[in-house]
Structure formats: structure tokens, C-alpha cells
Design an enzyme around this catalytic site. Structure first.
Site, PDB file in Angstrom:
ATOM      1  N   LYS A   1       0.844  -1.204   0.000  1.00 26.75           N
ATOM      2  CA  LYS A   1       0.000   0.000   0.000  1.00 26.75           C
ATOM      3  C   LYS A   1       0.880   1.255   0.000  1.00 26.75           C
ATOM      4  CE  LYS A   1      -3.792  -2.488   2.060  1.00 26.75           C
ATOM      5  NZ  LYS A   1      -4.505  -2.955   3.252  1.00 26.75           N
TER       6      LYS A   1
ATOM      7  N   GLN B   1      -5.169  -1.915   9.375  1.00 31.44           N
ATOM      8  CA  GLN B   1      -4.867  -3.199   8.731  1.00 31.44           C
ATOM      9  C   GLN B   1      -5.421  -4.340   9.574  1.00 31.44           C
ATOM     10  OE1 GLN B   1      -3.378  -3.579   5.649  1.00 31.44           O
ATOM     11  NE2 GLN B   1      -3.948  -5.711   5.898  1.00 31.44           N
TER      12      GLN B   1
ATOM     13  N   ASP C   1     -11.435   2.135   3.365  1.00 31.15           N
ATOM     14  CA  ASP C   1     -11.677   0.700   3.183  1.00 31.15           C
ATOM     15  C   ASP C   1     -13.173   0.408   3.025  1.00 31.15           C
ATOM     16  OD1 ASP C   1      -9.546  -1.014   2.907  1.00 31.15           O
ATOM     17  OD2 ASP C   1      -9.185  -1.248   5.068  1.00 31.15           O
TER      18      ASP C   1
END
Ligand code: NAD
Length: 280
Positions: A51, A95, A118
Site C-alpha cells: 500500500k 490493517q 476501506d
């Protein structure tokens, strides 16, 4: 049979994202993604590194906040609160998975929905459900982008999604429905799954079981999207038995080189969208 090249489509998406990032920077807004990484999970470390690389190549600033494996719930929550309050941060991503002693759902609930790139916050799941603009989880969003790039007609078509997770299966079904497909969602308790799958014009496998979808489950000419990422004997394999299914399918995504490539590309797009809204 058409092989759907996730790498090529993702590269095109990333190029467009880089142009948008550049335009924002010229307007004085540097898109900024903050990633919270807790602990030492090797797979998470790799995902976060990818990322960061994606951000760097696109012109997005990225910050990784690393917390120790044994940090407290309060440590994580304070980190998220700080990033919520930081006006220079446009996107926040925690994460997953978090270490087991932490309450993941509680942490996700705390992320400002307008920074939730997300798309895991209940507010964004709800927005997707009722057709309002919001952040959509990157993997199903990437699948839609792939279908669009290959001009797969969805209107009135039967789409079967295998898997009902909050991050892939359910949002996938919502997106296909919004694109006018007739959608069936199958899961671990579904009866007669093979028969249902065989009716699909578009079959999406998000199961997490290597080579789960076999050739007898696929209608000749169907579009088969393999979301699965499974490690078998050190090799990455999808949820679709690629060698056999590719003989029957009209279009199919490989693993690797398919959907997985799209996920980060869509995260970059979501971050730029967040920055663009902020800079308006
Ligand atoms: P998950 O474990 O949360 O959900 C799996 C789903 O599959 C569940 O809803 C379950 O009902 C269903 N399922 C399990 N066994 C089944 C069976 N025997 N028959 C029918 N349905 C069954 O997984 P997830 O997070 O949705 O991920 C699914 C797969 O996609 C995994 O392989 C994961 O690694 C992969 N994934 C890939 C990306 C990407 O970037 N390509 C992103 C997220 C997840």
C-alpha cells in the site's frame, strides 16, 4: 476464452489516479493515507508495504502508524481518534486482522466514515445498501472496475456470488444489484450450490477455499471472477480450479494477476476521492 488482465486494468486505474493526485496537489491538497498497523503479522506487513509503494508511485502521501503487538484497545482507539482529528489525513485504514485481544468491530466503528477508505464502517455499508455515495470496499469495487473494463453486460444477467463476508461477498452483491444484475448470494449453508452456480452468467467466488469452483459448476460462456487468495504448497491459488474452468468460461480472472491487483488500485482511488471531497 478471455483472460481478464487485472494487472493491465489496475495499471490504467493507477495512472488515472496519479493524474488526479497531481491535479489535487496543484490545488494545494496532498492526498494523505494513514495506515494503522498493529503487531508483526508477516502477511499484514507485506500488504502495508504494498500500500505504501502504491501511494508513493501515485503521488499520495502515506503514513504508517505502527503499534506493538501487545498494545491496548485504548492505544488503538486513541490513534484512530488522533487521525480522525488530523485535517491533513484524508484516508484512514486499520490493517486487519488485529491481534485477538483487540475489539476489531469497535475500532472500525471509530473511524470517521468520511475517512473510511476501506469502506468497512457501518455508515458506508448502509450508504452502499441504499444507493447513497460513500466509500465502497476496495476488492468488490475492483471487481466492478474489471467487469466495466471488459464491457461485461450486467443488466438483467444472473450474478451468483459465493461468499457473504462483510468485506467481499455482501458489498459485491450490492454493487451487482445496483448495476441491474439479478443477484443470488451463496454461502456455507447453501443447498444445491453447484446447481445455482451453473445458472450464473457472472460467477464471483469469494470463499477462501482453494479450487472450490470446479468446471461442472460453470455455465459455458460465463464470466468467472476469482477473488480467492490461498497459499498452497507455497503457491498462490484462487477459489476457482482455473485450468479446468477456463475451458468452459467465456471470461475469467487469473490468480495471481486478477482481482488482487485491483484492490490496491481502488484503495488509491478511494483516498483521492476522500482528498478531493476535503479540498472542495
Ligand atoms: P471470509 O472467510 O470472511 O468469508 C468466506 C465466505 O465463504 C463466507 O461467507 C462463507 O459463508 C463462504 N463459504 C465458506 N465455505 C463455503 C462452502 N463450503 N460453500 C459455500 N460458501 C462457503 O473470507 P473473505 O474475507 O470474504 O475472503 C474470501 C477470499 O477472498 C479469501 O480467499 C481471501 O483471501 C480473498 N480475498 C482477496 C482479496 C483480494 O484483494 N483479491 C481481498 C479480500 C479477500
Amino acid at each position: 476464452m478471455t483472460l481478464m488482465d487485472g494487472r493491465a486494468v489496475a495499471n490504467a486505474v493507477k495512472e488515472e489516479a496519479a493524474l488526479r493526485a497531481k491535479a489535487l496537489i496543484e490545488r494545494g491538497v496532498t492526498p494523505h493515507l494513514a495506515v494503522v498497523l498493529v503487531g508483526e503479522d508477516p502477511a499484514s506487513q507485506v500488504y502495508v508495504r504494498n500500500k505504501e509503494t502504491g501511494c508513493r508511485k501515485t503521488g499520495i502521501r502515506s503514513t504508517v502508524v505502527r503499534l506493538a503487538q501487545d498494545c491496548t484497545q485504548q492505544d488503538v482507539e486513541e490513534t484512530v481518534a488522533r487521525l480522525n482529528a488530523d485535517a491533513s489525513v484524508h484516508g484512514i485504514l486499520v490493517q486487519l486482522p488485529l491481534p485477538r485481544h483487540l475489539d476489531e468491530a469497535r475500532v472500525l466503528r471509530l473511524i470517521d466514515p468520511d475517512k473510511d477508505v476501506d469502506g468497512f464502517h457501518a455508515m458506508n455499508a448502509g450508504r452502499l445498501m441504499i444507493g447513497q455515495p460513500g466509500f465502497v470496499p476496495c476488492t468488490p469495487l475492483g471487481v466492478m472496475k474489471l467487469l466495466e473494463a471488459y464491457e461485461i453486460d450486467l443488466t438483467g444477467k444472473h450474478a451468483v456470488v459465493i461468499g457473504r463476508s462483510n468485506i467481499v461477498g455482501k458489498p459485491m452483491a450490492m454493487l451487482l444489484l445496483a448495476a441491474n444484475a439479478t443477484v443470488t448470494v451463496c454461502h456455507s449453508r447453501t443447498q444445491g450450490l453447484a446447481e445455482i452456480a451453473r445458472q450464473a452468467d457472472i460467477l464471483v467466488a469469494a470463499v477462501g477455499r482453494p479450487r472450490f469452483v470446479t468446471a461442472d459448476m460453470v455455465k459455458p460462456g460465463a464470466t468467472v471472477i476469482d477473488v480467492g487468495i490461498n497459499r498452497v504448497d507455497g503457491r498462490l491459488v484462487g477459489d476457482v480450479d482455473f485450468d479446468a474452468v477456463s475451458q468452459a468460461a467465456g471470461c475469467i480472472t487469473p490468480v495471481p494477476g486478477g482481482v488482487g491487483q485491483m484492490t490496491i488500485a481502488m484503495l488509491l482511488c478511494n483516498t483521492i476521492d476522500a482528498a478531493a471531497r476535503h479540498g472542495r
